[in-house]
Design a protein around this motif. Structure first.
Motif, PDB file in Angstrom:
ATOM      1  N   TYR A 262       0.855  -1.193   0.000  1.00 19.37           N
ATOM      2  CA  TYR A 262       0.000   0.000   0.000  1.00 19.37           C
ATOM      3  C   TYR A 262       0.889   1.240   0.000  1.00 19.37           C
ATOM      4  CZ  TYR A 262      -3.352   3.519   1.558  1.00 19.37           C
ATOM      5  OH  TYR A 262      -4.133   4.643   1.668  1.00 19.37           O
ATOM      6  N   THR A 263       0.575   2.206  -0.862  1.00 19.67           N
ATOM      7  CA  THR A 263       1.328   3.460  -0.915  1.00 19.67           C
ATOM      8  C   THR A 263       0.634   4.499  -0.044  1.00 19.67           C
ATOM      9  OG1 THR A 263       2.054   2.990  -3.182  1.00 19.67           O
ATOM     10  CG2 THR A 263       2.257   5.267  -2.413  1.00 19.67           C
ATOM     11  N   VAL A 264       1.356   5.009   0.921  1.00 19.00           N
ATOM     12  CA  VAL A 264       0.790   5.950   1.888  1.00 19.00           C
ATOM     13  C   VAL A 264       0.368   7.252   1.201  1.00 19.00           C
ATOM     14  CG1 VAL A 264       1.243   7.287   3.991  1.00 19.00           C
ATOM     15  CG2 VAL A 264       2.215   4.988   3.732  1.00 19.00           C
ATOM     16  N   LYS A 265      -0.844   7.713   1.551  1.00 25.34           N
ATOM     17  CA  LYS A 265      -1.363   8.975   1.022  1.00 25.34           C
ATOM     18  C   LYS A 265      -1.363  10.023   2.130  1.00 25.34           C
ATOM     19  CE  LYS A 265      -4.410   6.605  -2.259  1.00 25.34           C
ATOM     20  NZ  LYS A 265      -3.898   5.268  -1.932  1.00 25.34           N
ATOM     21  N   ARG A 266      -1.437  11.279   1.737  1.00 19.71           N
ATOM     22  CA  ARG A 266      -1.474  12.355   2.714  1.00 19.71           C
ATOM     23  C   ARG A 266      -2.699  12.205   3.622  1.00 19.71           C
ATOM     24  NH1 ARG A 266       1.320  16.878   2.874  1.00 19.71           N
ATOM     25  NH2 ARG A 266       2.043  16.585   0.714  1.00 19.71           N
ATOM     26  N   ILE A 273      -4.795   2.841   7.475  1.00 20.60           N
ATOM     27  CA  ILE A 273      -4.239   1.922   6.477  1.00 20.60           C
ATOM     28  C   ILE A 273      -4.595   0.480   6.833  1.00 20.60           C
ATOM     29  CG2 ILE A 273      -2.091   1.002   5.497  1.00 20.60           C
ATOM     30  CD1 ILE A 273      -0.899   3.846   5.944  1.00 20.60           C
ATOM     31  N   ALA A 274      -4.464   0.149   8.121  1.00 16.87           N
ATOM     32  CA  ALA A 274      -4.822  -1.206   8.566  1.00 16.87           C
ATOM     33  C   ALA A 274      -6.284  -1.489   8.287  1.00 16.87           C
ATOM     34  CB  ALA A 274      -4.524  -1.346  10.053  1.00 16.87           C
ATOM     35  N   ARG A 275      -7.160  -0.503   8.571  1.00 16.91           N
ATOM     36  CA  ARG A 275      -8.590  -0.681   8.366  1.00 16.91           C
ATOM     37  C   ARG A 275      -8.920  -0.867   6.885  1.00 16.91           C
ATOM     38  NH1 ARG A 275      -9.987   3.127  11.436  1.00 16.91           N
ATOM     39  NH2 ARG A 275     -10.099   4.807   9.917  1.00 16.91           N
ATOM     40  N   LYS A 276      -8.288  -0.089   6.017  1.00 14.86           N
ATOM     41  CA  LYS A 276      -8.537  -0.183   4.575  1.00 14.86           C
ATOM     42  C   LYS A 276      -8.158  -1.553   4.021  1.00 14.86           C
ATOM     43  CE  LYS A 276      -7.821   4.731   3.528  1.00 14.86           C
ATOM     44  NZ  LYS A 276      -6.888   5.711   2.891  1.00 14.86           N
ATOM     45  N   ILE A 279      -6.608  -5.534   8.079  1.00 14.93           N
ATOM     46  CA  ILE A 279      -5.671  -6.137   9.026  1.00 14.93           C
ATOM     47  C   ILE A 279      -5.596  -5.261  10.276  1.00 14.93           C
ATOM     48  CG2 ILE A 279      -4.280  -7.302   7.272  1.00 14.93           C
ATOM     49  CD1 ILE A 279      -2.276  -5.027   7.438  1.00 14.93           C
ATOM     50  N   SER A 280      -4.940  -5.759  11.320  1.00 13.87           N
ATOM     51  CA  SER A 280      -4.784  -4.973  12.543  1.00 13.87           C
ATOM     52  C   SER A 280      -3.534  -4.110  12.453  1.00 13.87           C
ATOM     53  CB  SER A 280      -4.678  -5.899  13.757  1.00 13.87           C
ATOM     54  OG  SER A 280      -3.477  -6.634  13.708  1.00 13.87           O
ATOM     55  N   VAL A 281      -3.480  -3.064  13.282  1.00 15.37           N
ATOM     56  CA  VAL A 281      -2.297  -2.204  13.322  1.00 15.37           C
ATOM     57  C   VAL A 281      -1.074  -3.015  13.740  1.00 15.37           C
ATOM     58  CG1 VAL A 281      -1.235  -0.220  14.475  1.00 15.37           C
ATOM     59  CG2 VAL A 281      -3.637  -0.130  13.811  1.00 15.37           C
ATOM     60  N   LYS A 282      -1.284  -3.952  14.677  1.00 12.68           N
ATOM     61  CA  LYS A 282      -0.184  -4.804  15.151  1.00 12.68           C
ATOM     62  C   LYS A 282       0.401  -5.620  13.999  1.00 12.68           C
ATOM     63  CE  LYS A 282       0.876  -8.221  18.736  1.00 12.68           C
ATOM     64  NZ  LYS A 282       0.313  -9.025  19.864  1.00 12.68           N
ATOM     65  N   THR A 283      -0.477  -6.189  13.154  1.00 15.59           N
ATOM     66  CA  THR A 283      -0.015  -6.975  12.002  1.00 15.59           C
ATOM     67  C   THR A 283       0.707  -6.094  10.997  1.00 15.59           C
ATOM     68  OG1 THR A 283      -1.828  -8.546  12.256  1.00 15.59           O
ATOM     69  CG2 THR A 283      -0.767  -8.465  10.103  1.00 15.59           C
ATOM     70  N   LEU A 284       0.167  -4.902  10.751  1.00 19.16           N
ATOM     71  CA  LEU A 284       0.787  -3.960   9.817  1.00 19.16           C
ATOM     72  C   LEU A 284       2.204  -3.602  10.272  1.00 19.16           C
ATOM     73  CD1 LEU A 284       0.500  -2.092   7.336  1.00 19.16           C
ATOM     74  CD2 LEU A 284      -0.450  -0.354   8.875  1.00 19.16           C
ATOM     75  N   CYS A 285       2.373  -3.335  11.551  1.00 22.41           N
ATOM     76  CA  CYS A 285       3.690  -2.991  12.100  1.00 22.41           C
ATOM     77  C   CYS A 285       4.654  -4.169  11.996  1.00 22.41           C
ATOM     78  CB  CYS A 285       3.560  -2.540  13.551  1.00 22.41           C
ATOM     79  SG  CYS A 285       2.732  -0.945  13.746  1.00 22.41           S
ATOM     80  N   LEU A 302       4.146   0.422   2.117  1.00 20.08           N
ATOM     81  CA  LEU A 302       4.055  -0.499   3.248  1.00 20.08           C
ATOM     82  C   LEU A 302       3.527  -1.852   2.795  1.00 20.08           C
ATOM     83  CD1 LEU A 302       2.478   1.866   5.956  1.00 20.08           C
ATOM     84  CD2 LEU A 302       4.880   1.189   5.763  1.00 20.08           C
ATOM     85  N   LYS A 303       4.047  -2.909   3.387  1.00 19.75           N
ATOM     86  CA  LYS A 303       3.518  -4.249   3.119  1.00 19.75           C
ATOM     87  C   LYS A 303       2.194  -4.418   3.868  1.00 19.75           C
ATOM     88  CE  LYS A 303       8.061  -6.468   2.668  1.00 19.75           C
ATOM     89  NZ  LYS A 303       8.953  -7.501   3.262  1.00 19.75           N
ATOM     90  N   VAL A 304       1.206  -5.009   3.207  1.00 17.60           N
ATOM     91  CA  VAL A 304      -0.084  -5.257   3.842  1.00 17.60           C
ATOM     92  C   VAL A 304      -0.496  -6.727   3.758  1.00 17.60           C
ATOM     93  CG1 VAL A 304      -0.949  -2.901   3.541  1.00 17.60           C
ATOM     94  CG2 VAL A 304      -1.300  -4.594   1.720  1.00 17.60           C
ATOM     95  N   LYS A 305       0.419  -7.530   3.279  1.00 14.88           N
ATOM     96  CA  LYS A 305       0.102  -8.962   3.100  1.00 14.88           C
ATOM     97  C   LYS A 305       1.370  -9.775   3.231  1.00 14.88           C
ATOM     98  CE  LYS A 305      -2.684 -11.898   0.090  1.00 14.88           C
ATOM     99  NZ  LYS A 305      -3.388 -11.987  -1.194  1.00 14.88           N
TER     100      LYS A 305
END
Length: 305
Positions: A262-266, A273-276, A279-285, A302-305
């Protein structure tokens, strides 16, 4: 003479008391009786304590995630309808509808989630914690309940038009079972209870247990109905209205879910990002080797998978 009588009477009383005390001290049965009473009292208190602990134990915390309309035939989450009762088609009046939230942003549409291997049977609507949630139609509260592995605190309302509406992830109930409500009446405060990564309302529209796609009934982003009535059909109830804007949202969600980055947007946060990406914030981190307090910047991948 009076003085002698008083002395004699006092002596008799003292002798009687002394005799009673002596008899009691020499009687082993009296001591045993007292001991039994003491033990009986302790046992009673122990039984009451044990019973209280058993009643307070919450087994719901260990139940797997379930569909509240298909499991537990004898539980409070029972689907009250028999399949044989459900007609193939039916016309449902939608007059008197009221939007259940003041906000209009759909964060997750109705549909099958390939990533999780299950259906998402409603719309997720973005709200702030403790935003007011409103009844969609006139009706009666059928159930207020808590489901730890899914809906969190949820309400089911039954309406005269044969629909039932479900409101999930609530912080607080403002109504009770069997209470009659009017469309637009506050019924709860929204939140993030149960299986949720952030504040939102999970909103379902059901016909005799069938989870209709809410986007077939209401154009949520514009806050209005598609028509004054809806024709239920067992073959098409999962489809959105042809002109529904949430159809495009569903395609976007599916595409995001299948991407591995996922490419971070302003304006993005780790939570958003986790919600979109489901996944959970913990998993994203963990996927990105960062902390929950780590800063992120626009165009960062950021990796999301």
């Amino acid at each position: 003479m009076m003085i002698l009588k008083k002395i004699f009477t006092a002596s008799l009383i003292m002798a009687a008391v002394a005799f009673g005390a002596a008899a009691q001290s020499k009687n082993p049965h009296a001591k045993a009786h007292k001991g039994l009473i003491a033990k009986a009292t302790d046992a009673k208190e122990q039984i009451n304590l044990s019973k209280s602990q058993f009643i307070d134990f919450d087994f719901e915390e260990y139940e797997p995630e379930i569909d509240i309309y298909t499991e537990g035939w004898n539980s409070k989450r029972v689907n009250p309808f028999n399949e044989a009762q459900v007609p193939s088609t039916d016309v449902i009046s939608l007059r008197g509808f009221s939007m259940p939230t003041k906000t209009r942003t759909v964060t997750s549409p109705y549909g099958y989630r390939k990533k999780f291997g299950r259906m998402h049977k409603g719309l997720d609507i973005h709200i702030r914690s403790n935003d007011t949630i409103y009844a969609a139609f006139d009706g009666k509260v059928r159930l207020t309940n808590y489901e730890a592995k899914g809906y969190g605190n949820y309400i089911i309302l039954r309406h005269p038009n044969k629909l039932e509406t479900v409101y999930g992830h609530l912080n607080k109930f403002l109504v009770k079972p069997d209470q009659v409500v009017k469309a637009g009446q506050p019924i709860a405060l929204g939140g993030s209870t149960g299986r949720s990564t952030g504040p939102h309302l999970h909103f379902e529209t059901r016909y005799m247990g069938y989870a209709i796609n809410p986007s077939a009934i209401v154009d949520y982003p514009n806050g209005r109905l598609h028509a004054d009535s809806y024709t239920f059909n067992k073959k098409t109830y999962t489809k959105a209205h042809n002109g529904s804007k949430t159809t495009a949202t569903a395609k976007t969600y599916t595409a995001q879910a299948e991407r591995s980055s996922y490419t971070v947007k302003r304006g993005d946060t780790l939570a958003s990002i986790a919600r979109k990406n489901g996944i959970s914030v913990k998993t994203l981190c963990k996927l990105n080797g960062i902390k929950e307090t780590s800063p992120i910047r626009p165009d960062q991948v950021l990796k999301v998978k």
